[in-house]
Design an enzyme around this catalytic site. Sequence first.
Site, short mmCIF file in Angstrom:
data_model
loop_
_atom_site.label_atom_id
_atom_site.label_comp_id
_atom_site.label_asym_id
_atom_site.label_seq_id
_atom_site.Cartn_x
_atom_site.Cartn_y
_atom_site.Cartn_z
CG ASN A 55 -12.83 9.25 -11.10
OD1 ASN A 55 -11.75 9.80 -10.89
ND2 ASN A 55 -13.87 9.36 -10.29
CE LYS B 91 -13.60 6.86 -7.81
NZ LYS B 91 -14.56 6.22 -6.93
CG HIS C 90 -17.05 11.54 -8.05
ND1 HIS C 90 -17.03 10.96 -6.80
CD2 HIS C 90 -16.98 10.53 -8.94
CE1 HIS C 90 -16.94 9.65 -6.95
NE2 HIS C 90 -16.90 9.36 -8.24
CD GLU D 12 -15.04 8.79 -4.50
OE1 GLU D 12 -14.08 9.23 -5.16
OE2 GLU D 12 -15.43 7.61 -4.60
CD GLU E 240 -20.02 7.95 -10.80
OE1 GLU E 240 -19.34 7.11 -11.39
OE2 GLU E 240 -19.54 8.77 -9.99
N GLY F 155 -17.52 1.80 -5.58
CA GLY F 155 -16.45 1.12 -4.86
C GLY F 155 -16.93 0.02 -3.93
CB SER G 137 -19.62 -1.62 -8.52
OG SER G 137 -19.26 -1.18 -7.21
P1 PGA Z 1 -16.04 2.51 -8.95
O1 PGA Z 1 -16.11 4.12 -8.96
O2 PGA Z 1 -16.08 2.07 -10.40
O3 PGA Z 1 -14.72 2.19 -8.29
O4 PGA Z 1 -17.21 2.02 -8.19
C1 PGA Z 1 -16.95 4.78 -9.85
C2 PGA Z 1 -16.80 6.28 -9.67
O5 PGA Z 1 -16.68 6.74 -8.55
O6 PGA Z 1 -16.80 7.03 -10.67
#
Ligand code: PGA
Length: 245
Positions: A9, A11, A90, A92, A160, A166, A206
Site C-alpha cells: 500500500n 498510500k 483502511h 487512515e 491491521e 507506521g 510495521s
Molecule cells: P506500515 O503500514 O507497513 O507502514 O505500518 C501498513 C498499512 O497501513 O497498510
Amino acid sequence: MRRKLAAGNWKMNGTNAALAELDRLQEAAGGAAEILICPPATLIAPAGTRAGRIAIGGQDCHAAASGAHTGDISAPMLREAGATYVILGHSERRADHGETDAQVAAKTRAAWDAGLTAIICVGETLADREAGQTIDVIRTQLAGSLPDGGTGANTVIAYEPVWAIGTGKIPTTDQIAEVHGFLREALTARLDQQTADAIRLLYGGSVKASNAAEIFAVDDVDGALVGGASLTAGDFGPIVAALNG
Ligand code: PGA
C-alpha cells in the site's frame, strides 16, 4: 489452498519515477506468492502497463459507480484503469474521512460489482487493546464491513492494529494468532466452511524484512499488507521472499 499474498500500500506516495520500483520487483514475482501493489490513483493506469506478473490495486473507491462526488473514484474506474484489487476501510480512511463499517460494506459491494477483489481492513486502536476490547472491535468491524456474498475470490481481510501502522511496533505472534484465529472462526460461523477457508487473512502494521518470516509463520496468516516497506523493491522484495518461504 489459499495463495499467499504480499500486498503493498503506497498510500499518498509516488509519482511516475516510483514506477521503476515495479520493474525492480519483477524478479521477486516468479514465486508462489501473489504480489500486489496499490499505488496512488494517478499511477494505476501507468502501473498496469508495466506491472508484468504484479497485480495492481486501488486504495479506496466510492460506493456509487458514477455521479456528483467531486474528488472520488469509482470501482468501475479502477477496474478500467487496470486494478484488480481495492483496499477498503483502511484505518487512515476510517480516521481521516470518518468511514463507517456501513460505508465500507457499500464500497465492498461496489468493488464486487466491478469485478474487483476487496481487501477489507479491520483493526483495534491502542485504547481498544488496553481496554481488553480487541476481539469485540474486530467482531463489530467484520460484521459491519463485510456484506453477504464474500468468497475467496472477491474478498481478503487485513488485520491491521491501528497502533502498529507506521509506528515500528508490532503485536506479539500470540496476539496476531488470536485475532487471525478469531477472524477465521467468525468467517466460518457466517459462511460455509469451504468459503471461509478460501478467504485470505493478511496481517498489516510495521511489517518489514526483519520481522516478516516470524509473522508469516503464524497460523492463518496468509500474507501481509505493507505500507512503508512496500515503497521500494529493495525493502519489499525480501518480504515477498519470506512469504515464498
Ligand atoms: P506500515 O503500514 O507497513 O507502514 O505500518 C501498513 C498499512 O497501513 O497498510
